[in-house]
Scaffold this motif. Structure first.
Motif, PDB file in Angstrom:
ATOM      1  N   ILE A 491       0.946  -1.123  -0.066  1.00  0.00           N
ATOM      2  CA  ILE A 491      -0.074   0.022   0.028  1.00  0.00           C
ATOM      3  C   ILE A 491       0.730   1.426  -0.025  1.00  0.00           C
ATOM      4  CG2 ILE A 491      -1.561   1.326   1.307  1.00  0.00           C
ATOM      5  CD1 ILE A 491      -2.965  -1.157   2.360  1.00  0.00           C
ATOM      6  N   ILE A 492       2.079   1.313   0.881  1.00  0.00           N
ATOM      7  CA  ILE A 492       2.653   2.303   1.027  1.00  0.00           C
ATOM      8  C   ILE A 492       3.391   2.526  -0.486  1.00  0.00           C
ATOM      9  CG2 ILE A 492       5.097   3.305   1.819  1.00  0.00           C
ATOM     10  CD1 ILE A 492       4.483   2.217   4.472  1.00  0.00           C
ATOM     11  N   ILE A 493       4.094   1.498  -1.095  1.00  0.00           N
ATOM     12  CA  ILE A 493       4.675   1.649  -2.326  1.00  0.00           C
ATOM     13  C   ILE A 493       3.678   2.277  -3.453  1.00  0.00           C
ATOM     14  CG2 ILE A 493       5.686   0.404  -4.251  1.00  0.00           C
ATOM     15  CD1 ILE A 493       6.765  -1.769  -2.059  1.00  0.00           C
ATOM     16  N   MET A 494       2.386   1.577  -3.744  1.00  0.00           N
ATOM     17  CA  MET A 494       1.539   1.630  -4.703  1.00  0.00           C
ATOM     18  C   MET A 494       0.857   3.268  -4.505  1.00  0.00           C
ATOM     19  SD  MET A 494       2.250  -0.545  -6.499  1.00  0.00           S
ATOM     20  CE  MET A 494       1.111  -0.191  -7.864  1.00  0.00           C
ATOM     21  N   TRP A 495       0.775   3.758  -3.490  1.00  0.00           N
ATOM     22  CA  TRP A 495      -0.096   5.015  -3.141  1.00  0.00           C
ATOM     23  C   TRP A 495       1.077   6.067  -2.747  1.00  0.00           C
ATOM     24  CZ3 TRP A 495      -3.407   1.043  -2.747  1.00  0.00           C
ATOM     25  CH2 TRP A 495      -4.636   1.238  -3.134  1.00  0.00           C
ATOM     26  N   ASP A 496       2.303   5.782  -3.121  1.00  0.00           N
ATOM     27  CA  ASP A 496       3.393   6.926  -2.919  1.00  0.00           C
ATOM     28  C   ASP A 496       3.290   7.823  -4.156  1.00  0.00           C
ATOM     29  OD1 ASP A 496       5.396   8.444  -1.961  1.00  0.00           O
ATOM     30  OD2 ASP A 496       6.999   7.152  -2.766  1.00  0.00           O
ATOM     31  N   SER A 497       2.709   8.617  -4.437  1.00  0.00           N
ATOM     32  CA  SER A 497       2.485   9.321  -5.713  1.00  0.00           C
ATOM     33  C   SER A 497       3.649  10.588  -5.801  1.00  0.00           C
ATOM     34  CB  SER A 497       1.356  10.015  -5.679  1.00  0.00           C
ATOM     35  OG  SER A 497       1.051  10.933  -4.794  1.00  0.00           O
ATOM     36  N   GLN A 498       4.189  10.840  -4.511  1.00  0.00           N
ATOM     37  CA  GLN A 498       5.137  11.728  -4.544  1.00  0.00           C
ATOM     38  C   GLN A 498       6.662  11.330  -4.951  1.00  0.00           C
ATOM     39  OE1 GLN A 498       4.654  15.090  -4.275  1.00  0.00           O
ATOM     40  NE2 GLN A 498       2.513  14.141  -4.519  1.00  0.00           N
ATOM     41  N   ASN A 499       7.021   9.928  -4.923  1.00  0.00           N
ATOM     42  CA  ASN A 499       8.191   9.105  -5.239  1.00  0.00           C
ATOM     43  C   ASN A 499       9.117   9.702  -4.344  1.00  0.00           C
ATOM     44  OD1 ASN A 499       7.604   7.927  -7.477  1.00  0.00           O
ATOM     45  ND2 ASN A 499       7.754   9.402  -8.949  1.00  0.00           N
ATOM     46  N   GLY A 500       8.738   9.546  -2.887  1.00  0.00           N
ATOM     47  CA  GLY A 500       9.755   9.976  -1.865  1.00  0.00           C
ATOM     48  C   GLY A 500      10.117  11.367  -1.825  1.00  0.00           C
ATOM     49  N   ARG A 501       9.322  12.325  -2.495  1.00  0.00           N
ATOM     50  CA  ARG A 501       9.524  13.755  -1.895  1.00  0.00           C
ATOM     51  C   ARG A 501       9.226  14.052  -0.718  1.00  0.00           C
ATOM     52  NH1 ARG A 501       6.550  16.954  -6.521  1.00  0.00           N
ATOM     53  NH2 ARG A 501       6.395  14.948  -7.645  1.00  0.00           N
ATOM     54  N   ASN A 502       9.923  15.079   0.044  1.00  0.00           N
ATOM     55  CA  ASN A 502       9.451  15.248   1.300  1.00  0.00           C
ATOM     56  C   ASN A 502       9.710  14.243   2.434  1.00  0.00           C
ATOM     57  OD1 ASN A 502       8.547  17.823   0.381  1.00  0.00           O
ATOM     58  ND2 ASN A 502       6.804  17.273   0.087  1.00  0.00           N
ATOM     59  N   GLN A 503      10.389  12.954   1.949  1.00  0.00           N
ATOM     60  CA  GLN A 503      10.457  11.976   2.857  1.00  0.00           C
ATOM     61  C   GLN A 503      12.110  12.172   3.089  1.00  0.00           C
ATOM     62  OE1 GLN A 503       8.655  10.241   4.218  1.00  0.00           O
ATOM     63  NE2 GLN A 503       6.585  10.817   3.108  1.00  0.00           N
ATOM     64  N   LYS A 504      12.520  11.306   4.261  1.00  0.00           N
ATOM     65  CA  LYS A 504      14.198  11.238   4.411  1.00  0.00           C
ATOM     66  C   LYS A 504      14.706  10.326   3.587  1.00  0.00           C
ATOM     67  CE  LYS A 504      12.637  10.199   8.626  1.00  0.00           C
ATOM     68  NZ  LYS A 504      11.469  10.784   9.013  1.00  0.00           N
ATOM     69  N   LYS A 505      15.575  10.897   2.986  1.00  0.00           N
ATOM     70  CA  LYS A 505      16.205  10.414   1.661  1.00  0.00           C
ATOM     71  C   LYS A 505      17.717  10.289   2.002  1.00  0.00           C
ATOM     72  CE  LYS A 505      13.469  12.086  -2.015  1.00  0.00           C
ATOM     73  NZ  LYS A 505      13.566  13.108  -3.370  1.00  0.00           N
ATOM     74  N   ILE A 506      18.371   9.223   1.301  1.00  0.00           N
ATOM     75  CA  ILE A 506      19.895   8.963   1.237  1.00  0.00           C
ATOM     76  C   ILE A 506      20.445  10.284   0.416  1.00  0.00           C
ATOM     77  CG2 ILE A 506      21.722   7.662   0.721  1.00  0.00           C
ATOM     78  CD1 ILE A 506      20.320   5.364   2.090  1.00  0.00           C
TER      79      ILE A 506
END
Length: 507
Positions: A491-506
């Protein structure tokens, strides 16, 4: 300066816990004829040191494959050979052909403990520290807390230092691979992951996310320009690393085929022992292992595995992102564990590693999963007399997560990364506002069930007609939890429309 001082203390805590667990009686001690995994690791040193390379994977009078025959890729064999040279220097009796079988002494146990700890120090722990230091948008204290919680994860500690294996080597290489491709050091990341696969073939659980993420990067750069160049470089890196690792076994066709037969033993069946996956759980109701022919079992497990991981892999290929990559690692590894052929209970560690990597993103769910993953190995841990270390390390890990991540305060839809999903559902069901509460109740039910089952397994004798009752219940309950987590991570993967924007990244 203070940051590295605290980081050093955290690493020392992790090492102390590991060493303390290793002081327990090792797997199979004093239990002939097979002893345990400790003896398997020692025996591989004996075989690789005393026999020529071409005999390592073949049955012979000097290498009885029924007695802990080598069944891991060449890099494991080379590691065993390296340890054997050190053992020979200290005491040749430890690896003497035939006569060293079942060898037990305090000095040898100290040596074997040290080899696991050194492997951790050289490969796994540096990767954990560097990964956490590279996390963006979290404070230095949170990075240090992240290192502590990952190093305190009880599952890996109990298996490597209690049951006795070297899982931290392959997992460490895989983590270096994650770091590499997440930081756009794609060739180094690919090399590291190839080393992981060539150390333990179960790292194939992580292979599709690596492939899809790197392929997605090539598509993004354009397959008529830089993307094609990157694709060729990646292909050359993978081929070259495999050739180097397998070179001694490419001299004859039968050599290569024999190694592959040892790595993928289809004859062992759909699953072994009591493993918390679909097939073992379903086998209680319908003996599919006995009813269905072996080739049908293979096809069935392949289809279920492939279909369950396909959506996440397609999404990652079309929309590659560091966040999507980490969550797809979790989803794919969990799909392999639940549905693939020939799964061991220890394979859950391959799911636990990527879950550790998203600990700072979803602390509540990650902590919950890591607790369940340790619980799922309870029959094996009790068999190895690791009850007390299991309880102490699990409590230490849980307290660390609660203290540093305040996990019970991170249960809102946004903190669980389910906001997009909830908004989508509320378009059709406006009253759907209770998802976070449901998850909290499920957590309480899950933890309560695990505690009760542990107490029952330890204190009660099973009925004579059902001697495996508690082990089967542990597997069944764990499997239900894992199915829930598979749905959640997808669910997290399929509903993540922002492609990780505003998330903690490496970075």
């Amino acid at each position: 300066m203070e940051k590295w001082y605290l980081m050093t203390i955290v690493v020392l805590i992790g090492l102390t816990v590991r060493w303390t667990v290793s002081l327990n009686p090792y797997s199979g001690a004093g239990k002939p004829p097979m002893f345990g995994d400790y003896e398997a690791q020692r025996h591989w040193q004996e075989i690789t040191f005393n026999l020529p390379v071409k005999q390592w994977y073949f049955n012979s009078s000097d290498n009885n494959l029924q007695y802990w025959g080598l069944d891991y890729p060449p890099l494991t064999a080379y590691h065993s050979l390296l340890c054997a040279y050190v053992a020979k220097f200290i005491n040749a009796d430890w690896i003497a052909l035939h006569t060293s079988r079942g060898y037990e002494s305090q000095a040898h146990k100290l040596f074997m403990r040290s080899t696991v700890l050194i492997a951790d120090l050289l490969i796994y722990i540096p990767a954990v520290v560097l990964y956490c230091c590279c996390l963006k948008e979290i404070s230095t204290k949170k990075k240090i807390a992240n290192v502590l919680c990952i190093l305190l994860y009880p599952g890996l500690i109990l298996i490597d230092y209690g049951h006795f294996q070297y899982n931290s080597v392959s997992l460490g290489f895989a983590l270096w691979g994650v770091l590499g491709v997440s930081c756009d050091w794609d060739l180094l990341g690919s090399l590291a992951f190839c080393l992981a696969i060539n150390y333990k073939q179960m790292e194939l659980y992580h292979s599709l996310p690596f492939f899809c993420f790197l392929l997605g990067k090539c598509f993004k750069k354009g397959l008529k320009g830089k993307g094609l160049v990157l694709l060729v470089k990646l292909a050359c890196t993978v081929v070259a690393s495999f050739i180097l690792c397998w070179l001694p076994f490419f001299t004859e066709r039968e050599q290569t085929l024999q190694v592959l037969r040892r790595l993928f033993p289809v004859d062992r069946g759909l699953f072994e022992d009591k493993v918390a996956n679909i097939w073992c759980s379903f086998n209680v109701l319908l003996k599919i292992k006995d009813i269905l022919p072996r080739h049908i079992q293979l096809i069935m497990s392949f289809c279920f595995t492939f279909l369950s991981l396909l959506p996440a892999c397609i999404k990652l290929t079309l929309q590659p992102s560091s966040k999507g990559f980490k969550f797809t690692l979790v989803s794919c590894a969990l799909s392999f564990f639940l549905f693939s052929f020939q799964v061991h209970e220890k394979s859950i560690l391959l799911v636990s590693l990527p879950v550790c990597l998203v600990l700072s993103d979803i602390p509540f769910m990650s902590t919950w999963f890591l607790l369940v993953s340790t619980f799922s190995m309870l029959p094996l841990l009790l068999k190895d007399e690791l009850l007390m270390p299991s309880v102490v390390t699990t409590m230490a890990f849980f307290i660390a997560c609660v203290t540093f991540f305040s996990i019970f305060e991170k249960t809102s839809e946004e903190e669980l990364q389910l906001k997009s999903f909830s908004i989508s559902v509320r378009k059709y069901l406006p009253c759907f506002t209770f998802l976070s509460r449901i998850i909290q109740y499920l957590f309480l039910i899950s933890v309560t069930t695990m505690v009760l089952l542990t107490l029952m397994t330890v204190t009660l004798d099973p009925p004579q007609k059902l001697p495996d009752l508690f082990s089967v219940l542990v597997c069944f309950v764990s499997c239900l939890n894992f199915l829930f987590f598979l749905v959640y991570f997808n669910i997290i993967i399929m509903w993540d429309s922002q492609n990780g924007r505003n998330q903690k990244k490496i970075s």
